[in-house]
Design an enzyme around this catalytic site. Structure first.
Site, short mmCIF file in Angstrom:
data_model
loop_
_atom_site.label_atom_id
_atom_site.label_comp_id
_atom_site.label_asym_id
_atom_site.label_seq_id
_atom_site.Cartn_x
_atom_site.Cartn_y
_atom_site.Cartn_z
N LYS A 14 0.84 -1.21 0.00
CA LYS A 14 0.00 0.00 0.00
C LYS A 14 0.87 1.26 0.00
CE LYS A 14 -2.10 -1.40 3.71
NZ LYS A 14 -2.07 -0.96 5.00
N ARG A 83 -10.46 0.46 7.67
CA ARG A 83 -9.93 -0.87 8.00
C ARG A 83 -11.02 -1.81 8.48
NH1 ARG A 83 -4.32 0.77 8.69
NH2 ARG A 83 -2.99 -0.96 9.24
N ARG A 122 11.29 -5.35 6.74
CA ARG A 122 11.10 -3.97 6.24
C ARG A 122 11.97 -2.94 6.96
NH1 ARG A 122 5.07 -1.89 5.48
NH2 ARG A 122 4.89 -2.24 7.72
N ARG A 157 10.18 -0.02 11.86
CA ARG A 157 9.00 0.36 12.64
C ARG A 157 8.90 -0.52 13.86
NH1 ARG A 157 3.95 0.84 8.59
NH2 ARG A 157 3.00 -0.21 10.37
N ARG A 168 -1.62 -8.35 13.75
CA ARG A 168 -2.12 -7.48 12.67
C ARG A 168 -2.78 -8.31 11.58
NH1 ARG A 168 2.94 -3.94 11.18
NH2 ARG A 168 1.58 -2.93 9.69
P1 AMP Z 1 -0.17 1.11 8.97
O1 AMP Z 1 0.89 2.17 8.91
O2 AMP Z 1 -1.28 1.34 8.00
O3 AMP Z 1 0.39 -0.29 8.88
O4 AMP Z 1 -0.83 1.24 10.43
C1 AMP Z 1 -0.06 1.06 11.60
C2 AMP Z 1 -0.98 1.01 12.81
O5 AMP Z 1 -1.70 2.25 12.92
C3 AMP Z 1 -2.06 -0.05 12.78
O6 AMP Z 1 -1.58 -1.33 13.21
C4 AMP Z 1 -3.08 0.54 13.76
O7 AMP Z 1 -2.64 0.39 15.10
C5 AMP Z 1 -3.02 2.03 13.42
N1 AMP Z 1 -3.98 2.39 12.35
C6 AMP Z 1 -3.67 2.77 11.08
N2 AMP Z 1 -4.79 3.04 10.38
C7 AMP Z 1 -5.83 2.80 11.22
C8 AMP Z 1 -7.24 2.85 11.09
N3 AMP Z 1 -7.82 3.14 9.92
N4 AMP Z 1 -7.98 2.55 12.18
C9 AMP Z 1 -7.42 2.24 13.35
N5 AMP Z 1 -6.10 2.12 13.56
C10 AMP Z 1 -5.30 2.40 12.50
#
Ligand code: AMP
Length: 216
Positions: A14, A83, A122, A157, A168
């Site tokens: 993404k 999500r 990563r 990260r 996740r």
């Molecule tokens: P990402 O960078 O998209 O992998 O998101 C990292 C973390 O941010 C996720 O594991 C969630 O803890 C939080 N997060 C990101 N987007 C959302 C969302 N739409 N709703 C709730 N938590 C989110």
């Protein structure tokens, strides 16, 4: 240009594809993960460390502020939101409130083991958003730990570990995957195989965007 949402398992590309699309079509890349990572609230940091989902109302509030910035007027790429089906409803309410048309949804398909390898290996550049991977020869930086593009030091990260990955991924299956059916039923979901390579995925995405733009 319509807005584009990505629905995908962890590390399916993404972030990488969002940057490519953003550069090519000159529309901003909005990642709710990035918006949340900028929060100084220790509770948010803790939730993200576990890989569980942050409260929808809080996330929508951040998103609304971001969408109100003028650079979103000609479309945007939304990465990591919605999500859940509940978030999809909250997003529809937000679009209605802000008078933004519904966009298209690109579903990136990737199997679990490739998703895991992409997470565990990563490395990211916080300066220019470039993404590398120490477990894939073609994704390693030329100099270990240094960004090829801007020379900044690469970081991992905090949530890119095996334990958080399992969490996740199971949240993805339970909460996010149902969104695919949801958007298929609305007729706005487009599937792309994300397991071949970045160029293949990006070419398919461009074909989809070209096809959608031709229709409007
Ligand atoms: P990402 O960078 O998209 O992998 O998101 C990292 C973390 O941010 C996720 O594991 C969630 O803890 C939080 N997060 C990101 N987007 C959302 C969302 N739409 N709703 C709730 N938590 C989110």
């Amino acid at each position: 240009m319509k807005s584009i949402l990505f629905v995908a398992p962890p590390a399916a590309g993404k972030g990488t594809q969002s940057i490519l699309v953003s550069d090519k079509y000159s529309i901003p890349h909005i990642s709710t993960g990035d918006l949340l990572r900028k929060s100084n609230d220790p509770k948010i940091k803790e939730i993200m460390k576990d890989g569980t989902l942050v409260d929808t109302a809080f996330t929508v509030e951040l998103l609304e502020k971001r969408l109100l910035q003028g650079d979103c007027d000609n479309g945007y790429i939304l990465d990591g939101f919605p999500r859940t089906v509940d978030q999809a409803h909250a997003y529809e309410d937000l679009l209605c409130k802000l008078g933004i048309p519904e966009g298209i949804v690109i579903v990136l398909n990737l199997d679990k083991e490739n998703s895991r390898k992409r997470i565990i290996g990563r490395e990211i550049c916080l300066n220019c958003e470039a993404i590398y991977n120490e477990l894939f020869e073609e994704k390693k930086p030329k100099i270990k730990g240094i960004c090829d593009k801007c020379g900044s030091t690469l970081t991992k990260r905090i949530d890119d570990n095996n334990e958080t990955f399992e969490n996740r991924y199971s949240i993805y299956l339970k909460e996010t995957e149902p969104l695919i059916k949801y958007y298929e039923n609305k007729g706005i979901a487009y599937h792309v195989n994300s397991g071949i390579n970045e160029d293949y995925t990006f070419n398919k995405i461009q074909e989809i965007i070209g096809g959608v733009n031709d229709k409007h």
